[in-house]
Enzyme design. Structure first.
Site, PDB file in Angstrom:
ATOM      1  N   GLU A 142       0.844  -1.198   0.000  1.00  0.00           N
ATOM      2  CA  GLU A 142       0.000   0.000   0.000  1.00  0.00           C
ATOM      3  C   GLU A 142       0.880   1.249   0.000  1.00  0.00           C
ATOM      4  O   GLU A 142       2.015   1.213   0.470  1.00  0.00           O
ATOM      5  CB  GLU A 142      -0.862   0.013   1.275  1.00  0.00           C
ATOM      6  CG  GLU A 142      -2.333  -0.227   1.040  1.00  0.00           C
ATOM      7  CD  GLU A 142      -3.050   0.902   0.310  1.00  0.00           C
ATOM      8  OE1 GLU A 142      -2.457   1.600  -0.542  1.00  0.00           O
ATOM      9  OE2 GLU A 142      -4.245   1.067   0.579  1.00  0.00           O
ATOM     10  N   ASP A 143       0.336   2.356  -0.490  1.00  0.00           N
ATOM     11  CA  ASP A 143       1.098   3.604  -0.451  1.00  0.00           C
ATOM     12  C   ASP A 143       1.122   4.174   0.963  1.00  0.00           C
ATOM     13  O   ASP A 143       2.169   4.501   1.492  1.00  0.00           O
ATOM     14  CB  ASP A 143       0.556   4.627  -1.466  1.00  0.00           C
ATOM     15  CG  ASP A 143      -0.944   4.914  -1.312  1.00  0.00           C
ATOM     16  OD1 ASP A 143      -1.614   4.273  -0.475  1.00  0.00           O
ATOM     17  OD2 ASP A 143      -1.447   5.787  -2.043  1.00  0.00           O
ATOM     18  N   ASP A 187      -3.616   5.534   6.477  1.00  0.00           N
ATOM     19  CA  ASP A 187      -3.990   6.807   7.090  1.00  0.00           C
ATOM     20  C   ASP A 187      -5.040   6.519   8.179  1.00  0.00           C
ATOM     21  O   ASP A 187      -4.692   6.139   9.285  1.00  0.00           O
ATOM     22  CB  ASP A 187      -4.509   7.709   5.965  1.00  0.00           C
ATOM     23  CG  ASP A 187      -4.818   9.117   6.398  1.00  0.00           C
ATOM     24  OD1 ASP A 187      -4.177   9.622   7.322  1.00  0.00           O
ATOM     25  OD2 ASP A 187      -5.715   9.748   5.804  1.00  0.00           O
ATOM     26  N   GLY A 230      -6.859   3.982   8.079  1.00  0.00           N
ATOM     27  CA  GLY A 230      -6.859   2.519   8.169  1.00  0.00           C
ATOM     28  C   GLY A 230      -8.076   1.893   7.508  1.00  0.00           C
ATOM     29  O   GLY A 230      -8.150   0.671   7.349  1.00  0.00           O
ATOM     30  N   THR A 232      -9.212   1.925   4.393  1.00  0.00           N
ATOM     31  CA  THR A 232      -8.986   1.261   3.104  1.00  0.00           C
ATOM     32  C   THR A 232      -8.323  -0.096   3.294  1.00  0.00           C
ATOM     33  O   THR A 232      -8.779  -1.111   2.756  1.00  0.00           O
ATOM     34  CB  THR A 232      -8.109   2.151   2.181  1.00  0.00           C
ATOM     35  OG1 THR A 232      -8.728   3.419   2.060  1.00  0.00           O
ATOM     36  CG2 THR A 232      -7.935   1.522   0.819  1.00  0.00           C
ATOM     37  N   PHE A 234      -0.379  16.063   4.447  1.00  0.00           N
ATOM     38  CA  PHE A 234      -0.709  15.438   3.164  1.00  0.00           C
ATOM     39  C   PHE A 234       0.523  15.416   2.258  1.00  0.00           C
ATOM     40  O   PHE A 234       1.121  16.444   1.976  1.00  0.00           O
ATOM     41  CB  PHE A 234      -1.862  16.184   2.487  1.00  0.00           C
ATOM     42  CG  PHE A 234      -2.513  15.369   1.408  1.00  0.00           C
ATOM     43  CD1 PHE A 234      -3.424  14.378   1.728  1.00  0.00           C
ATOM     44  CD2 PHE A 234      -2.186  15.577   0.071  1.00  0.00           C
ATOM     45  CE1 PHE A 234      -4.012  13.605   0.745  1.00  0.00           C
ATOM     46  CE2 PHE A 234      -2.780  14.811  -0.924  1.00  0.00           C
ATOM     47  CZ  PHE A 234      -3.688  13.827  -0.590  1.00  0.00           C
ATOM     48  N   ARG A 280       1.916  12.334  -9.143  1.00  0.00           N
ATOM     49  CA  ARG A 280       2.392  10.957  -8.947  1.00  0.00           C
ATOM     50  C   ARG A 280       3.802  10.760  -9.488  1.00  0.00           C
ATOM     51  O   ARG A 280       4.530   9.895  -9.032  1.00  0.00           O
ATOM     52  CB  ARG A 280       1.468   9.959  -9.667  1.00  0.00           C
ATOM     53  CG  ARG A 280       0.104   9.795  -9.046  1.00  0.00           C
ATOM     54  CD  ARG A 280      -0.578   8.562  -9.619  1.00  0.00           C
ATOM     55  NE  ARG A 280      -2.019   8.592  -9.453  1.00  0.00           N
ATOM     56  CZ  ARG A 280      -2.666   8.210  -8.347  1.00  0.00           C
ATOM     57  NH1 ARG A 280      -1.988   7.786  -7.306  1.00  0.00           N
ATOM     58  NH2 ARG A 280      -3.982   8.262  -8.284  1.00  0.00           N
TER      59      ARG A 280
HETATM   60  P1  5GP Z   1      -7.215   5.478   4.628  1.00  0.00           P
HETATM   61  O1  5GP Z   1      -8.365   4.648   4.171  1.00  0.00           O
HETATM   62  O2  5GP Z   1      -6.169   4.715   5.400  1.00  0.00           O
HETATM   63  O3  5GP Z   1      -7.666   6.723   5.351  1.00  0.00           O
HETATM   64  O4  5GP Z   1      -6.567   6.104   3.356  1.00  0.00           O
HETATM   65  C1  5GP Z   1      -5.788   5.436   2.525  1.00  0.00           C
HETATM   66  C2  5GP Z   1      -5.703   6.150   1.204  1.00  0.00           C
HETATM   67  O5  5GP Z   1      -5.926   7.583   1.322  1.00  0.00           O
HETATM   68  C3  5GP Z   1      -4.307   5.998   0.694  1.00  0.00           C
HETATM   69  O6  5GP Z   1      -4.165   4.770   0.002  1.00  0.00           O
HETATM   70  C4  5GP Z   1      -4.158   7.236  -0.152  1.00  0.00           C
HETATM   71  O7  5GP Z   1      -4.671   6.986  -1.432  1.00  0.00           O
HETATM   72  C5  5GP Z   1      -5.002   8.295   0.538  1.00  0.00           C
HETATM   73  N1  5GP Z   1      -4.162   9.120   1.408  1.00  0.00           N
HETATM   74  C6  5GP Z   1      -4.149   9.190   2.738  1.00  0.00           C
HETATM   75  N2  5GP Z   1      -3.221  10.059   3.188  1.00  0.00           N
HETATM   76  C7  5GP Z   1      -2.619  10.547   2.084  1.00  0.00           C
HETATM   77  C8  5GP Z   1      -1.548  11.492   1.873  1.00  0.00           C
HETATM   78  O8  5GP Z   1      -0.922  12.067   2.775  1.00  0.00           O
HETATM   79  N3  5GP Z   1      -1.241  11.741   0.575  1.00  0.00           N
HETATM   80  C9  5GP Z   1      -1.858  11.154  -0.467  1.00  0.00           C
HETATM   81  N4  5GP Z   1      -1.464  11.480  -1.691  1.00  0.00           N
HETATM   82  N5  5GP Z   1      -2.854  10.253  -0.310  1.00  0.00           N
HETATM   83  C10 5GP Z   1      -3.223   9.960   0.962  1.00  0.00           C
END
Ligand code: 5GP
Length: 196
Positions: A114-115, A118, A120, A122, A167, A180
């Site tokens: 995963e990238d 955040d 959690g 996703t 971010f 990207r």
């Molecule tokens: P979660 O479901 O954990 O809140 O979010 C995961 C997704 O939100 C990541 O896979 C990403 O696509 C996006 N995301 C969360 N924080 C960031 C950030 O700091 N930068 C970017 N570009 N995407 C983020």
């Protein structure tokens, strides 16, 4: 492409985004060094392999491409296309699979790449989906971890960098599909959503 064309392309690339608007958090060199370490650790943990590496699209495409080259095991690559619904920089946790794996992963050692973890939401959704496929093991490797933002329990087994609640874009991560292609992990000031 002539030598002049290529010089022109390079000078355009240097100006995007303007250097004055970019604050680098992790340089390409720092990322490469950390990815090598992760690759070594993963290769040791899964000694002998084989391993199925699932690249979660789109954000982890660059990380997965580098990580896989740092892993010295037989590896099968799969791609999982997910789209999370949210406004701007916030994820709602409503995730839709838009591209599924091409082959079964039953009884395989599976590493989800995963990238960023955040809130959690996703990764929790992805794990619940993959658990139902009866893998031998299932672990997460996240380039970035923002533990202060968690809304559901989600622990990445391998983490590139632990970051604050800011971010971040570049090295595969976008804002509205932009940035990207930046080679480092950065914050871009000209975007109102990402003022440092
Ligand atoms: P979660 O479901 O954990 O809140 O979010 C995961 C997704 O939100 C990541 O896979 C990403 O696509 C996006 N995301 C969360 N924080 C960031 C950030 O700091 N930068 C970017 N570009 N995407 C983020």
């Amino acid at each position: 492409m002539t030598a002049e064309d290529s010089l022109a392309t390079r000078s355009v690339m240097r100006d995007y985004p303007p250097a004055s608007a970019v604050r680098t958090l992790y340089s390409p060199e720092a990322i490469a060094a950390r990815v090598k370490e992760l690759g070594r650790q993963i290769s040791a943990d899964y000694a002998g392999g084989p391993l199925v590496l699932i690249c979660v699209l789109k954000g982890s495409f660059m990380f997965a491409a580098d990580l896989v080259r740092a892993i010295s095991l037989p590896v099968r690559i799969e791609f999982l296309g997910v789209q999370s619904y949210g406004s701007g920089t916030e994820s709602t946790g409503a995730v839709q699979i838009i591209q599924d794996l091409t082959q079964p992963i039953e009884n395989e050692d599976v590493l989800v790449v995963e990238d960023i973890v955040d809130t959690g939401l996703t990764i929790a959704y992805i794990l619940s989906l993959l658990r139902a496929r009866n893998t031998k093991s299932l672990r997460i490797c996240a380039l970035l971890d923002k533990p202060s933002r968690r809304r559901v329990e989600a622990v990445a087994d391998y983490v590139g960098f632990t970051v604050e609640d800011k971010f971040i874009v570049g090295y595969g991560l976008d804002h509205a599909q932009e940035y990207r292609n930046l080679p480092g992990l950065v914050r871009v000031a000209r975007d109102p959503a990402v003022i440092p």
